[in-house]
Structures are given as C-alpha cells and as structure tokens.
Design a protein around this motif. Structure first.
Motif, PDB file in Angstrom:
ATOM      1  N   ILE A   1       0.490  -1.058   0.166  1.00 14.03           N
ATOM      2  CA  ILE A   1       0.120  -0.010   0.068  1.00 14.03           C
ATOM      3  C   ILE A   1       1.037   1.394  -0.053  1.00 14.03           C
ATOM      4  O   ILE A   1       0.356   2.214  -0.866  1.00 14.03           O
ATOM      5  CB  ILE A   1      -1.221   0.028   1.104  1.00 14.03           C
ATOM      6  N   LEU A   2       2.177   1.427   0.803  1.00 17.05           N
ATOM      7  CA  LEU A   2       2.958   2.502   1.097  1.00 17.05           C
ATOM      8  C   LEU A   2       3.633   2.397  -0.477  1.00 17.05           C
ATOM      9  O   LEU A   2       3.806   3.873  -0.624  1.00 17.05           O
ATOM     10  CB  LEU A   2       3.857   2.597   1.688  1.00 17.05           C
ATOM     11  N   ALA A   3       4.211   1.412  -1.483  1.00 24.25           N
ATOM     12  CA  ALA A   3       4.428   1.910  -2.532  1.00 24.25           C
ATOM     13  C   ALA A   3       3.667   1.614  -3.709  1.00 24.25           C
ATOM     14  O   ALA A   3       4.379   2.670  -4.607  1.00 24.25           O
ATOM     15  CB  ALA A   3       4.990   0.557  -3.155  1.00 24.25           C
ATOM     16  N   ALA A   4       2.912   1.254  -3.267  1.00 26.55           N
ATOM     17  CA  ALA A   4       1.225   1.982  -4.219  1.00 26.55           C
ATOM     18  C   ALA A   4       1.159   3.610  -4.465  1.00 26.55           C
ATOM     19  O   ALA A   4       0.938   4.672  -4.800  1.00 26.55           O
ATOM     20  CB  ALA A   4       0.089   1.019  -4.677  1.00 26.55           C
ATOM     21  N   ALA A   5       1.126   4.253  -3.213  1.00 24.79           N
ATOM     22  CA  ALA A   5       0.748   5.535  -2.848  1.00 24.79           C
ATOM     23  C   ALA A   5       2.356   6.717  -3.114  1.00 24.79           C
ATOM     24  O   ALA A   5       1.596   7.002  -4.014  1.00 24.79           O
ATOM     25  CB  ALA A   5       0.643   5.725  -1.162  1.00 24.79           C
ATOM     26  N   LEU A   6       3.153   5.599  -3.783  1.00 21.21           N
ATOM     27  CA  LEU A   6       4.260   6.545  -3.742  1.00 21.21           C
ATOM     28  C   LEU A   6       4.271   6.443  -4.818  1.00 21.21           C
ATOM     29  O   LEU A   6       5.029   7.349  -5.377  1.00 21.21           O
ATOM     30  CB  LEU A   6       5.350   5.911  -2.975  1.00 21.21           C
ATOM     31  N   LEU A   7       4.009   5.199  -5.772  1.00 27.48           N
ATOM     32  CA  LEU A   7       4.049   5.675  -7.350  1.00 27.48           C
ATOM     33  C   LEU A   7       3.129   6.080  -8.039  1.00 27.48           C
ATOM     34  O   LEU A   7       2.709   6.401  -9.138  1.00 27.48           O
ATOM     35  CB  LEU A   7       4.511   4.014  -7.421  1.00 27.48           C
ATOM     36  N   ARG A   8       1.871   5.782  -7.345  1.00 32.29           N
ATOM     37  CA  ARG A   8       1.177   6.452  -7.985  1.00 32.29           C
ATOM     38  C   ARG A   8       0.995   8.453  -8.029  1.00 32.29           C
ATOM     39  O   ARG A   8       1.978   9.094  -7.411  1.00 32.29           O
ATOM     40  CB  ARG A   8       0.057   6.970  -6.242  1.00 32.29           C
ATOM     41  N   PRO A   9       0.627   8.126  -9.761  1.00 33.06           N
ATOM     42  CA  PRO A   9       1.151   9.899  -9.818  1.00 33.06           C
ATOM     43  C   PRO A   9       0.561  11.043  -9.602  1.00 33.06           C
ATOM     44  O   PRO A   9      -0.350  10.628  -9.012  1.00 33.06           O
ATOM     45  CB  PRO A   9       0.955  10.549 -11.872  1.00 33.06           C
ATOM     46  N   THR A  10       0.942  12.163  -9.749  1.00 35.61           N
ATOM     47  CA  THR A  10       0.844  13.166  -8.983  1.00 35.61           C
ATOM     48  C   THR A  10      -0.017  13.859  -8.929  1.00 35.61           C
ATOM     49  O   THR A  10      -0.182  14.290 -10.776  1.00 35.61           O
ATOM     50  CB  THR A  10       1.644  13.764  -7.965  1.00 35.61           C
TER      51      THR A  10
END
Length: 189
Positions: free
Chosen positions: A174-183
């Motif tokens: 979940i943390l990785a997905a949040a970090l990799l999610r485009p802003t």
C-alpha cells in the motif's frame, strides 16, 4: 512544511512510557491504544495521522512493535536521549513484571483465581483494540471515503487471512502504491 512536534521533556517521556510498560498487558498490540492515549491525546507529541503513519511503518519493520514505536516517538520528540529513555521505560516494567508474575504463577498456578486473572485480561484488551479499530476506521473514512476504506479493508483482510500474506507485505504494498501513484497536476481535480 509540516510543523515540528512539541519537544518533550525527558521526564514526561519517562513517565508516559513507564505507564505504558506497566499497563500494557497482552504485549505489543495491546499497548498500541495506550501509546496513542499518551502520545496523541494526553501529550500531543503526535497527531492522529502521524500516529497512524508510525504504526503502519512500524508494522512493516521486523521486531516487536512495543519497542519500535517508543523508540521512534522518543527520538522524534527528544532526540537520541528520548529514544533511549522511551525504550527503556517501556521495557523495564515489562521485564520486572514478567519475572515477578511468572514466579508467582509457577508457584500458585493451581489456584483458581490466579488462572482467572489471566483470562479476565483478554476481554479488556479486546475492547481496547476495538476502540482503536473504530478510531482508525473513522479517520480512514474521512480521508478516503467509506467505499474506498471498506474496499481496502476487505482486500487487506483477504490477502492476510485467506492467502496468508504477512501484514508487513500488505502495508508495504500500500505504501509503495501510494508513492508510485502519479500526482495530479494543479489544473486536474
């Protein structure tokens, strides 16, 4: 820029984590609501969101949560000395209590009320964990909405309980997905 947490006096850290160590029956998970009570509600060293972040990251790392959280929180609010004091304050009462209670238990294990004492703690810990769960549900619902919060909880539960994936991997994903999610760009909403 996020505001710096209030600097904690070392004596306040000592007594806060000593209380947690003395009252944290049931181990690390049972101590989490006590840590939240002292750190967020009583002293204001962290806010609820920061506490949730510390808990999430602490659960992804190896080792007992009962020492990771005090170590980080102590370091964050009072530096290296705060880290040492918080970890020592939470461990020392547990060690002393464990030695005393195991000695008592081994000498009097046949006495009914001694056996009942251990069993009576379980429902209290269950209520404390339920309260913490409701607090996290409310925060998640306000931040993500109830549908996304429920979907995330169901997926995480399925991964952990049905597929046997360690909770640390789920939280790390979940943390990785949040970090990799485009802003989103400023014009996008």
């Amino acid at each position: 820029m996020t505001p710096q947490p209030p600097e904690a006096p070392l004596s306040a850290l000592l007594w806060a984590f000593t209380r947690i160590g003395l009252l944290g029956f049931g181990g690390g998970p049972a101590m989490i609501p006590l840590v939240q009570q002292e750190v967020v509600k009583r002293h204001g060293w962290l806010n609820d969101e920061e506490f949730a972040d510390v808990l999430a990251i602490g659960n992804t790392l190896p080792g007992p949560i009962a020492t990771k959280m005090p170590g980080y929180i102590g370091y964050r609010v009072a530096g290296v000395a705060g880290c040492v004091i918080a970890v020592t304050a939470v461990i020392l009462p547990m060690v002393v209590a464990m030695i005393a209670l195991l000695t008592l238990f081994s000498n009097y294990r046949h006495v009914t009320w001694i056996h009942g004492m251990g069993q009576a703690v379980v429902p209290v810990v269950m209520v404390m964990m339920g309260q913490l769960t409701m607090d996290f549900w409310n925060k998640s619902r306000l931040a993500l909405g109830w549908a996304m919060s429920l979907a995330t909880a169901v997926v995480a539960g399925a991964l952990i309980y049905l597929l046997g994936i360690h909770p640390g991997w789920v939280i790390g994903g979940i943390l990785a997905a949040a970090l990799l999610r485009p802003t989103p760009k400023r014009g996008d909403a």
